[in-house]
Write a protein that holds these residues in place. Structure first.
Motif, PDB file in Angstrom:
ATOM      1  N   TYR A  94      32.023  43.177  46.108  1.00 28.99           N
ATOM      2  CA  TYR A  94      32.558  44.134  47.078  1.00 28.99           C
ATOM      3  C   TYR A  94      32.597  43.590  48.503  1.00 28.99           C
ATOM      4  O   TYR A  94      33.398  44.040  49.335  1.00 28.99           O
ATOM      5  N   ASN A  95      31.763  42.568  48.810  1.00 36.65           N
ATOM      6  CA  ASN A  95      31.660  42.062  50.175  1.00 36.65           C
ATOM      7  C   ASN A  95      32.314  40.694  50.348  1.00 36.65           C
ATOM      8  O   ASN A  95      32.102  40.030  51.349  1.00 36.65           O
ATOM      9  N   GLU A  96      33.092  40.265  49.360  1.00 38.29           N
ATOM     10  CA  GLU A  96      33.770  38.972  49.441  1.00 38.29           C
ATOM     11  C   GLU A  96      35.236  39.155  49.804  1.00 38.29           C
ATOM     12  O   GLU A  96      35.915  40.048  49.278  1.00 38.29           O
ATOM     13  N   GLN A  97      35.720  38.286  50.683  1.00 32.89           N
ATOM     14  CA  GLN A  97      37.125  38.339  51.055  1.00 32.89           C
ATOM     15  C   GLN A  97      38.017  37.741  49.972  1.00 32.89           C
ATOM     16  O   GLN A  97      39.123  38.223  49.737  1.00 32.89           O
ATOM     17  N   GLY A  98      37.540  36.668  49.358  1.00 29.49           N
ATOM     18  CA  GLY A  98      38.369  35.948  48.394  1.00 29.49           C
ATOM     19  C   GLY A  98      38.164  36.403  46.970  1.00 29.49           C
ATOM     20  O   GLY A  98      37.865  37.548  46.704  1.00 29.49           O
ATOM     21  N   SER A  99      38.308  35.455  46.042  1.00 32.12           N
ATOM     22  CA  SER A  99      38.292  35.722  44.598  1.00 32.12           C
ATOM     23  C   SER A  99      39.466  36.620  44.241  1.00 32.12           C
ATOM     24  O   SER A  99      40.354  36.867  45.047  1.00 32.12           O
ATOM     25  N   GLY A 100      39.497  37.129  43.029  1.00 32.31           N
ATOM     26  CA  GLY A 100      40.651  37.917  42.595  1.00 32.31           C
ATOM     27  C   GLY A 100      40.553  39.369  43.016  1.00 32.31           C
ATOM     28  O   GLY A 100      39.466  39.945  43.080  1.00 32.31           O
ATOM     29  N   VAL A 101      41.689  39.954  43.304  1.00 32.13           N
ATOM     30  CA  VAL A 101      41.721  41.366  43.665  1.00 32.13           C
ATOM     31  C   VAL A 101      41.743  42.252  42.418  1.00 32.13           C
ATOM     32  O   VAL A 101      41.197  43.356  42.421  1.00 32.13           O
ATOM     33  N   ASN A 102      42.363  41.777  41.346  1.00 33.57           N
ATOM     34  CA  ASN A 102      42.486  42.601  40.147  1.00 33.57           C
ATOM     35  C   ASN A 102      41.163  42.704  39.399  1.00 33.57           C
ATOM     36  O   ASN A 102      40.283  41.849  39.501  1.00 33.57           O
ATOM     37  N   THR A 103      41.030  43.782  38.640  1.00 32.82           N
ATOM     38  CA  THR A 103      39.841  44.037  37.832  1.00 32.82           C
ATOM     39  C   THR A 103      40.091  43.554  36.406  1.00 32.82           C
ATOM     40  O   THR A 103      41.185  43.769  35.860  1.00 32.82           O
ATOM     41  N   LEU A 104      39.097  42.930  35.790  1.00 33.96           N
ATOM     42  CA  LEU A 104      39.243  42.370  34.450  1.00 33.96           C
ATOM     43  C   LEU A 104      38.294  43.047  33.473  1.00 33.96           C
ATOM     44  O   LEU A 104      37.244  43.555  33.855  1.00 33.96           O
ATOM     45  N   CYS A 105      38.688  43.026  32.202  1.00 35.40           N
ATOM     46  CA  CYS A 105      37.799  43.455  31.119  1.00 35.40           C
ATOM     47  C   CYS A 105      37.334  42.194  30.396  1.00 35.40           C
ATOM     48  O   CYS A 105      38.056  41.624  29.582  1.00 35.40           O
ATOM     49  N   LEU A 106      36.120  41.731  30.729  1.00 37.07           N
ATOM     50  CA  LEU A 106      35.598  40.496  30.154  1.00 37.07           C
ATOM     51  C   LEU A 106      34.993  40.768  28.774  1.00 37.07           C
ATOM     52  O   LEU A 106      34.207  41.700  28.620  1.00 37.07           O
ATOM     53  N   PRO A 107      35.336  39.970  27.756  1.00 36.46           N
ATOM     54  CA  PRO A 107      34.777  40.178  26.415  1.00 36.46           C
ATOM     55  C   PRO A 107      33.295  39.830  26.358  1.00 36.46           C
ATOM     56  O   PRO A 107      32.775  39.106  27.208  1.00 36.46           O
ATOM     57  N   HIS A 108      32.629  40.334  25.329  1.00 36.79           N
ATOM     58  CA  HIS A 108      31.195  40.097  25.163  1.00 36.79           C
ATOM     59  C   HIS A 108      30.891  38.710  24.583  1.00 36.79           C
ATOM     60  O   HIS A 108      29.738  38.279  24.591  1.00 36.79           O
ATOM     61  N   ASP A 109      31.915  38.040  24.070  1.00 33.62           N
ATOM     62  CA  ASP A 109      31.699  36.733  23.427  1.00 33.62           C
ATOM     63  C   ASP A 109      32.524  35.655  24.138  1.00 33.62           C
ATOM     64  O   ASP A 109      33.484  35.132  23.573  1.00 33.62           O
ATOM     65  N   PRO A 110      32.180  35.300  25.367  1.00 32.09           N
ATOM     66  CA  PRO A 110      32.973  34.321  26.127  1.00 32.09           C
ATOM     67  C   PRO A 110      32.938  32.931  25.493  1.00 32.09           C
ATOM     68  O   PRO A 110      31.944  32.540  24.858  1.00 32.09           O
ATOM     69  N   GLU A 111      34.005  32.202  25.664  1.00 30.12           N
ATOM     70  CA  GLU A 111      34.109  30.823  25.205  1.00 30.12           C
ATOM     71  C   GLU A 111      34.189  29.904  26.419  1.00 30.12           C
ATOM     72  O   GLU A 111      34.775  30.271  27.440  1.00 30.12           O
ATOM     73  N   PRO A 112      33.630  28.703  26.344  1.00 29.97           N
ATOM     74  CA  PRO A 112      33.563  27.825  27.519  1.00 29.97           C
ATOM     75  C   PRO A 112      34.922  27.247  27.897  1.00 29.97           C
ATOM     76  O   PRO A 112      35.844  27.176  27.078  1.00 29.97           O
ATOM     77  N   ALA A 113      35.024  26.837  29.154  1.00 27.29           N
ATOM     78  CA  ALA A 113      36.207  26.131  29.625  1.00 27.29           C
ATOM     79  C   ALA A 113      36.258  24.742  28.986  1.00 27.29           C
ATOM     80  O   ALA A 113      35.287  24.309  28.348  1.00 27.29           O
ATOM     81  N   PRO A 114      37.361  24.005  29.116  1.00 21.64           N
ATOM     82  CA  PRO A 114      37.444  22.659  28.534  1.00 21.64           C
ATOM     83  C   PRO A 114      36.274  21.781  28.972  1.00 21.64           C
ATOM     84  O   PRO A 114      35.833  21.831  30.128  1.00 21.64           O
ATOM     85  N   SER A 115      35.758  20.982  28.043  1.00 18.08           N
ATOM     86  CA  SER A 115      34.574  20.168  28.311  1.00 18.08           C
ATOM     87  C   SER A 115      34.819  19.114  29.396  1.00 18.08           C
ATOM     88  O   SER A 115      33.870  18.658  30.048  1.00 18.08           O
ATOM     89  N   ASP A 116      36.084  18.722  29.610  1.00 18.44           N
ATOM     90  CA  ASP A 116      36.379  17.707  30.621  1.00 18.44           C
ATOM     91  C   ASP A 116      36.759  18.320  31.969  1.00 18.44           C
ATOM     92  O   ASP A 116      37.215  17.610  32.861  1.00 18.44           O
ATOM     93  N   PHE A 117      36.581  19.635  32.119  1.00 19.13           N
ATOM     94  CA  PHE A 117      36.861  20.247  33.408  1.00 19.13           C
ATOM     95  C   PHE A 117      35.861  19.707  34.426  1.00 19.13           C
ATOM     96  O   PHE A 117      34.666  19.575  34.126  1.00 19.13           O
ATOM     97  N   PRO A 118      36.299  19.362  35.631  1.00 13.12           N
ATOM     98  CA  PRO A 118      35.414  18.670  36.581  1.00 13.12           C
ATOM     99  C   PRO A 118      34.188  19.515  36.951  1.00 13.12           C
ATOM    100  O   PRO A 118      34.308  20.701  37.277  1.00 13.12           O
ATOM    101  N   SER A 119      33.016  18.894  36.906  1.00  7.49           N
ATOM    102  CA  SER A 119      31.784  19.588  37.280  1.00  7.49           C
ATOM    103  C   SER A 119      31.593  19.601  38.794  1.00  7.49           C
ATOM    104  O   SER A 119      30.914  20.473  39.335  1.00  7.49           O
ATOM    105  N   LYS A 120      32.183  18.613  39.495  1.00 11.34           N
ATOM    106  CA  LYS A 120      32.106  18.573  40.951  1.00 11.34           C
ATOM    107  C   LYS A 120      33.464  18.938  41.533  1.00 11.34           C
ATOM    108  O   LYS A 120      34.460  18.261  41.309  1.00 11.34           O
ATOM    109  N   LEU A 121      33.487  20.047  42.255  1.00  6.90           N
ATOM    110  CA  LEU A 121      34.734  20.539  42.820  1.00  6.90           C
ATOM    111  C   LEU A 121      34.882  20.086  44.263  1.00  6.90           C
ATOM    112  O   LEU A 121      33.890  19.830  44.954  1.00  6.90           O
TER     113      LEU A 121
END
Length: 244
Positions: A94-121
């Motif tokens: 509620y106190n952040e300017q950024g991130s997404g404005v839309n609301t999401l329905c996140l599932p209870h069984d999340p799956e990870p992002a690709p294993s080669d996605f960069p760990s250092k951004l």
């Protein structure tokens, strides 16, 4: 002339069904003629059945739509509706300017992002998503309860619409559910309006927490550029989700 025409028809039947042309068909053999005609009838029936099945499959594909029900763990069993998955309401803090404005329905069984996605951004910067809490007491829910949701599939309809300030759908439309319009507090950073079910649920065991995150508040009308009447100052705004 009739005999010649019948010979042509039977010859075509034999060709269509892969029968050998080397085998001469006797026109005075009634059993053979009856067999060929029966084969043709059976094939036509098969084609009709296949065509009917394809039409049903096409109708099911064209007549399906999806929507999210906010504040409930499962979908209403109306109008051919089924639950695709249940989850938890999430969005920006509620106190952040950024991130997404839309609301999401996140599932209870999340799956990870690709294993080669960069760990250092770059610059260590990233967006964040938070769970959600009610910020009011109403029927079955209390302040700080975590909010469930479900994504619903309507097999008989092809479109869905959320109508604010209404509890009934237009003529010809099907009501999926009705409730109260929800948004962020006016002093917080903005988020979208969603339609919370009129009989909301919560996740058990969360009432002692106060983590905020995506906070949910009921929406009130303010007179001015919004005409009063028909609206009334500070009235809560209803909502309904309809399908067609």
């Amino acid at each position: 002339m009739f005999t010649l025409g019948l010979l042509v028809i039977l010859g075509n039947i034999s060709f269509l069904f892969g029968q050998s042309n080397e085998k001469r068909l006797l026109l005075n053999d009634q059993d053979v003629i009856h067999q060929e005609l029966q084969t043709l009838r059976n094939r036509m029936t098969q084609l009709e059945n296949e065509n009917s099945l394809m039409k049903k499959q096409l109708q099911n594909t064209q007549g399906a739509t999806a929507y999210t029900i906010w504040g409930r763990k499962s979908c209403p069993t109306v109008n051919g509706t089924s639950t695709m998955y249940s989850g938890l309401v999430a969005g920006k803090h509620y106190n952040e300017q950024g991130s997404g404005v839309n609301t999401l329905c996140l599932p209870h069984d999340p799956e990870p992002a690709p294993s080669d996605f960069p760990s250092k951004l770059h610059g260590g910067l990233y967006a964040r998503i938070w769970g959600s809490e009610y910020q009011f007491n109403f029927r079955n829910v209390a302040i700080n309860d975590d909010v469930p949701c479900a994504v619903c599939q309507v097999n008989q309809d092809s479109t869905c619409l959320m109508m604010p300030a209404k509890t009934k759908c237009p003529v010809g439309w099907h009501r999926q559910y009705s409730g109260v319009l929800i948004g962020a507090w006016s002093g917080e950073y903005s988020s979208e309006y969603i339609c919370m079910d009129e009989n909301p649920e919560f996740f058990e065991g969360t009432r002692s927490h106060d983590d905020n995150g995506r906070t949910l508040y009921p929406v009130r009308a303010r007179c001015g550029s919004l005409p009063c009447p028909p609206y009334t100052d500070y009235q809560y705004i209803s909502c309904v989700v309809c399908s067609l």
